[in-house]
Scaffold this motif. Structure first.
Motif, PDB file in Angstrom:
ATOM      1  N   ILE A   1      25.581 -19.365  36.040  1.00  0.00           N
ATOM      2  CA  ILE A   1      24.665 -19.078  37.144  1.00  0.00           C
ATOM      3  C   ILE A   1      24.058 -20.371  37.692  1.00  0.00           C
ATOM      4  O   ILE A   1      23.917 -20.547  38.904  1.00  0.00           O
ATOM      5  CB  ILE A   1      23.554 -18.107  36.675  1.00  0.00           C
ATOM      6  CG1 ILE A   1      24.141 -16.731  36.385  1.00  0.00           C
ATOM      7  CG2 ILE A   1      22.448 -17.972  37.709  1.00  0.00           C
ATOM      8  CD1 ILE A   1      24.736 -16.059  37.593  1.00  0.00           C
TER       9      ILE A   1
ATOM     10  N   PHE B   1      26.792 -21.859  39.826  1.00  0.00           N
ATOM     11  CA  PHE B   1      26.960 -21.140  41.099  1.00  0.00           C
ATOM     12  C   PHE B   1      25.789 -21.420  42.022  1.00  0.00           C
ATOM     13  O   PHE B   1      25.954 -21.563  43.232  1.00  0.00           O
ATOM     14  CB  PHE B   1      27.072 -19.627  40.851  1.00  0.00           C
ATOM     15  CG  PHE B   1      28.425 -19.196  40.358  1.00  0.00           C
ATOM     16  CD1 PHE B   1      29.470 -20.102  40.264  1.00  0.00           C
ATOM     17  CD2 PHE B   1      28.665 -17.877  39.986  1.00  0.00           C
ATOM     18  CE1 PHE B   1      30.716 -19.710  39.817  1.00  0.00           C
ATOM     19  CE2 PHE B   1      29.917 -17.471  39.536  1.00  0.00           C
ATOM     20  CZ  PHE B   1      30.938 -18.391  39.450  1.00  0.00           C
ATOM     21  N   PHE B   2      24.592 -21.473  41.456  1.00  0.00           N
ATOM     22  CA  PHE B   2      23.413 -21.723  42.275  1.00  0.00           C
ATOM     23  C   PHE B   2      23.518 -23.098  42.934  1.00  0.00           C
ATOM     24  O   PHE B   2      23.260 -23.251  44.116  1.00  0.00           O
ATOM     25  CB  PHE B   2      22.146 -21.635  41.423  1.00  0.00           C
ATOM     26  CG  PHE B   2      20.880 -21.733  42.225  1.00  0.00           C
ATOM     27  CD1 PHE B   2      20.428 -20.642  42.951  1.00  0.00           C
ATOM     28  CD2 PHE B   2      20.157 -22.907  42.266  1.00  0.00           C
ATOM     29  CE1 PHE B   2      19.270 -20.726  43.705  1.00  0.00           C
ATOM     30  CE2 PHE B   2      18.996 -22.997  43.020  1.00  0.00           C
ATOM     31  CZ  PHE B   2      18.553 -21.903  43.745  1.00  0.00           C
TER      32      PHE B   2
ATOM     33  N   PHE C   1      27.139 -22.892  45.259  1.00  0.00           N
ATOM     34  CA  PHE C   1      27.162 -21.949  46.385  1.00  0.00           C
ATOM     35  C   PHE C   1      25.802 -21.806  47.047  1.00  0.00           C
ATOM     36  O   PHE C   1      25.710 -21.567  48.248  1.00  0.00           O
ATOM     37  CB  PHE C   1      27.625 -20.560  45.919  1.00  0.00           C
ATOM     38  CG  PHE C   1      29.029 -20.532  45.416  1.00  0.00           C
ATOM     39  CD1 PHE C   1      30.094 -20.802  46.266  1.00  0.00           C
ATOM     40  CD2 PHE C   1      29.301 -20.232  44.095  1.00  0.00           C
ATOM     41  CE1 PHE C   1      31.400 -20.772  45.803  1.00  0.00           C
ATOM     42  CE2 PHE C   1      30.608 -20.197  43.627  1.00  0.00           C
ATOM     43  CZ  PHE C   1      31.651 -20.468  44.484  1.00  0.00           C
ATOM     44  N   GLY C   2      24.735 -21.922  46.243  1.00  0.00           N
ATOM     45  CA  GLY C   2      23.400 -21.641  46.754  1.00  0.00           C
ATOM     46  C   GLY C   2      22.786 -22.794  47.518  1.00  0.00           C
ATOM     47  O   GLY C   2      22.220 -22.612  48.599  1.00  0.00           O
TER      48      GLY C   2
ATOM     49  N   SER D   1      32.308 -11.916  33.559  1.00  0.00           N
ATOM     50  CA  SER D   1      32.586 -11.747  34.988  1.00  0.00           C
ATOM     51  C   SER D   1      33.939 -12.358  35.345  1.00  0.00           C
ATOM     52  O   SER D   1      34.616 -11.899  36.254  1.00  0.00           O
ATOM     53  CB  SER D   1      31.489 -12.420  35.811  1.00  0.00           C
ATOM     54  OG  SER D   1      31.482 -13.808  35.570  1.00  0.00           O
TER      55      SER D   1
ATOM     56  N   THR E   1      26.523 -11.057  36.821  1.00  0.00           N
ATOM     57  CA  THR E   1      27.064 -12.258  37.472  1.00  0.00           C
ATOM     58  C   THR E   1      28.143 -11.900  38.486  1.00  0.00           C
ATOM     59  O   THR E   1      28.168 -12.403  39.610  1.00  0.00           O
ATOM     60  CB  THR E   1      27.642 -13.215  36.421  1.00  0.00           C
ATOM     61  OG1 THR E   1      26.607 -13.556  35.507  1.00  0.00           O
ATOM     62  CG2 THR E   1      28.182 -14.471  37.053  1.00  0.00           C
TER      63      THR E   1
ATOM     64  N   GLN F   1      28.222 -12.319  42.504  1.00  0.00           N
ATOM     65  CA  GLN F   1      29.297 -12.955  43.268  1.00  0.00           C
ATOM     66  C   GLN F   1      29.706 -12.073  44.437  1.00  0.00           C
ATOM     67  O   GLN F   1      29.865 -12.543  45.565  1.00  0.00           O
ATOM     68  CB  GLN F   1      30.511 -13.153  42.361  1.00  0.00           C
ATOM     69  CG  GLN F   1      30.704 -14.558  41.862  1.00  0.00           C
ATOM     70  CD  GLN F   1      31.857 -14.619  40.873  1.00  0.00           C
ATOM     71  OE1 GLN F   1      31.950 -13.812  39.943  1.00  0.00           O
ATOM     72  NE2 GLN F   1      32.734 -15.581  41.064  1.00  0.00           N
TER      73      GLN F   1
ATOM     74  N   PRO G   1      24.064 -16.766  49.365  1.00  0.00           N
ATOM     75  CA  PRO G   1      24.229 -17.145  47.959  1.00  0.00           C
ATOM     76  C   PRO G   1      22.946 -17.689  47.334  1.00  0.00           C
ATOM     77  O   PRO G   1      22.682 -17.449  46.157  1.00  0.00           O
ATOM     78  CB  PRO G   1      25.315 -18.226  48.002  1.00  0.00           C
ATOM     79  CG  PRO G   1      25.341 -18.704  49.399  1.00  0.00           C
ATOM     80  CD  PRO G   1      24.924 -17.556  50.256  1.00  0.00           C
TER      81      PRO G   1
ATOM     82  N   TYR H   1      22.020 -15.734  44.007  1.00  0.00           N
ATOM     83  CA  TYR H   1      22.099 -16.405  42.709  1.00  0.00           C
ATOM     84  C   TYR H   1      20.712 -16.728  42.167  1.00  0.00           C
ATOM     85  O   TYR H   1      20.503 -16.755  40.947  1.00  0.00           O
ATOM     86  CB  TYR H   1      22.971 -17.651  42.792  1.00  0.00           C
ATOM     87  CG  TYR H   1      24.431 -17.315  42.977  1.00  0.00           C
ATOM     88  CD1 TYR H   1      25.066 -16.461  42.078  1.00  0.00           C
ATOM     89  CD2 TYR H   1      25.164 -17.812  44.037  1.00  0.00           C
ATOM     90  CE1 TYR H   1      26.392 -16.116  42.248  1.00  0.00           C
ATOM     91  CE2 TYR H   1      26.496 -17.478  44.213  1.00  0.00           C
ATOM     92  CZ  TYR H   1      27.103 -16.636  43.316  1.00  0.00           C
ATOM     93  OH  TYR H   1      28.417 -16.287  43.477  1.00  0.00           O
TER      94      TYR H   1
END
Lengths: 218, 216
Positions: free
Chosen positions: A69, A72-73, A76-77, B162, B170, B174, B183, B187
């Motif tokens: 996470i 991804f943060f 993507f974030g 995931s 998670t 996504q 996002p 997230y």
């Protein structure tokens, strides 16, 4: 059921490139993350109250959320905030931030177990606060917690397998690619898992050898 | 593009959170049982058992959980077992948890003074009785804190399920992030939900360790 490793080994250039990137990510994240951890540990023990609170929030936030996470943060974030990072840089940043939080708690345990008499002795020699921390408190603290720190670095190295999910071309990414190219998923995952196992053993050996020589002195 | 309000996002994530909790509980229970069996095998003086368990632990601690998941997922289907993502993830996380738990608990058993074993032996207790009446009750007290602490690692580990397509929080995050193009928000929410799950446990575990560890 039959296993054919030769087909997978035929893709050795990709495996080698993946291995190199995994090693590079670890080689950068380990020292930088450890330094961040030391700085955070200092802040949590000696820093002003506002800094202590901020570092405390960072440490707890990282330690209580999964690495994937965090990754991804960041990848993507953050672009939504205008910060666009390449997969490699995002992976590196995530690994450094992750290791920093865990190393902070490990180093802090070492710092807090320093005998107060040692600090008094250093003060009586008219050392300033910086000298006391870097020469008297930190080296023996690191020595005490070195095994835990080495384990944590290995955990972060193994955790970097997840970075393949944002298309960082490290070795688990290579495993995925090879398995879809050759239809030999089992073999490629077994092979790459063994590579990780070898890396873990190697990194442990290297750090246990290097620690007493270069990090906390003889 | 579907219009999602913040509430829609949070509600869908909360629904997926159930699966994170369920998978964590399965892995924790399964890992606990297998871990206990491995622990007893290791403590008993069966020839070779100690070495085998040590190797097992080494393999699980020295390889990435992600690779273990892939190997279980593809391995089970290669063996001809019709796998769902939930089943593969449960098997993998159970094995993973058992390796760590057996090592954590072994540390707790080792911290029980040798004299306790000997005292039990001198009362003519056999190995099983020594464990059941003397050693395990004392070790369990020390083990509660670290065990709760390890539950956090399991919860964080379930996030990787995931990757093999199990829709827990998670994966749901996504999918929602792809659908909403938000996002950062999604997230962020997912991270906070994990935090809400794990942080109370880590505070609890710290308190337990302080309270239940023997006075030094």
């Amino acid at each position: 059921m039959s296993l054919d490793f030769l087909v997978v080994l035929g893709q050795w250039p990709m495996l080698l490139r993946g291995l190199a990137l995994t090693a590079l990510l670890t080689a950068v994240a380990a020292p930088v993350g450890t330094c961040l951890g030391i700085a955070c540990a200092w802040s949590r023990v000696h820093g002003p109250a506002w800094l202590r609170a901020m570092v405390g929030a960072y440490v707890e936030l990282v330690r209580n959320t999964p690495f994937i996470i965090q990754l991804f943060f960041i990848f993507f974030g953050l672009p939504a905030m205008g910060v666009k990072l390449s997969p490699e840089i995002a992976s590196m940043l995530a690994m450094v931030l992750n290791l920093g939080a865990y190393a902070c708690e490990i180093v802090r345990a070492g710092i807090e177990s320093t005998h107060p008499g040692q600090i008094e002795a250093a003060q009586s020699l008219a050392l300033n606060r910086w000298q006391i921390f870097t020469r008297v408190v930190l080296p023996p603290s690191l020595e005490r917690v070195w095994p835990a720190l080495v384990s944590q670095i290995i955990i972060v190295m193994l955790g970097s397998a997840v970075c393949g999910q944002i298309s960082t071309e490290e070795i688990s990414y290579a495993a995925n690619l090879i398995s879809s190219r050759t239809f030999r998923s089992m073999e490629s995952y077994i092979l790459v898992t063994l590579v990780y196992l070898g890396l873990a053993v190697l990194v442990r050996q290297v750090l246990h050898w290097a620690g007493p020589r270069f990090i906390f002195g003889p | 593009m579907v219009d999602f309000s913040l509430w829609d996002i949070v509600r869908n994530l909360l629904l997926a959170l159930r699966w994170t909790v369920a998978l964590s509980l399965i892995a924790f229970a399964g890992g606990g049982i297998v871990g206990l069996v491995l622990l007893i095998a290791r403590l008993s003086k069966l020839p070779g058992a100690a070495r085998c368990v040590a190797l097992y632990v080494q393999v699980f601690q020295g390889t990435p959980l992600l690779m273990q998941l892939f190997l279980t997922y593809f391995g089970l289907s290669m063996l001809g077992i019709d796998t769902s993502a939930l089943f593969a993830a449960s098997v993998c996380l159970t094995l993973y948890a058992s390796a760590y738990l057996t090592e954590i608990w072994r540390g707790c058993v080792l911290s029980i003074p040798r004299g306790q074993w000997e005292a039990a032996a001198s009362l003519a207790m056999n190995f099983g009785e020594q464990l059941r009446h003397i050693v395990l009750p004392q070790a369990a007290r020390i083990a509660i804190g670290p065990t709760v602490g390890f539950l956090i690692q399991i919860i964080k580990g379930t996030a990787l399920a995931s990757v093999i397509g199990f829709v827990e929080i998670t994966k749901a995050g996504q999918m929602i992030a792809n659908a909403t193009y938000e996002p950062f928000l999604v997230y962020g929410c997912v991270g906070l939900m994990y935090f809400a799950l794990c942080f109370p446990l880590s505070v609890w575990s710290r308190n337990l360790e302080r309270k239940l560890s023997p006075r030094r």
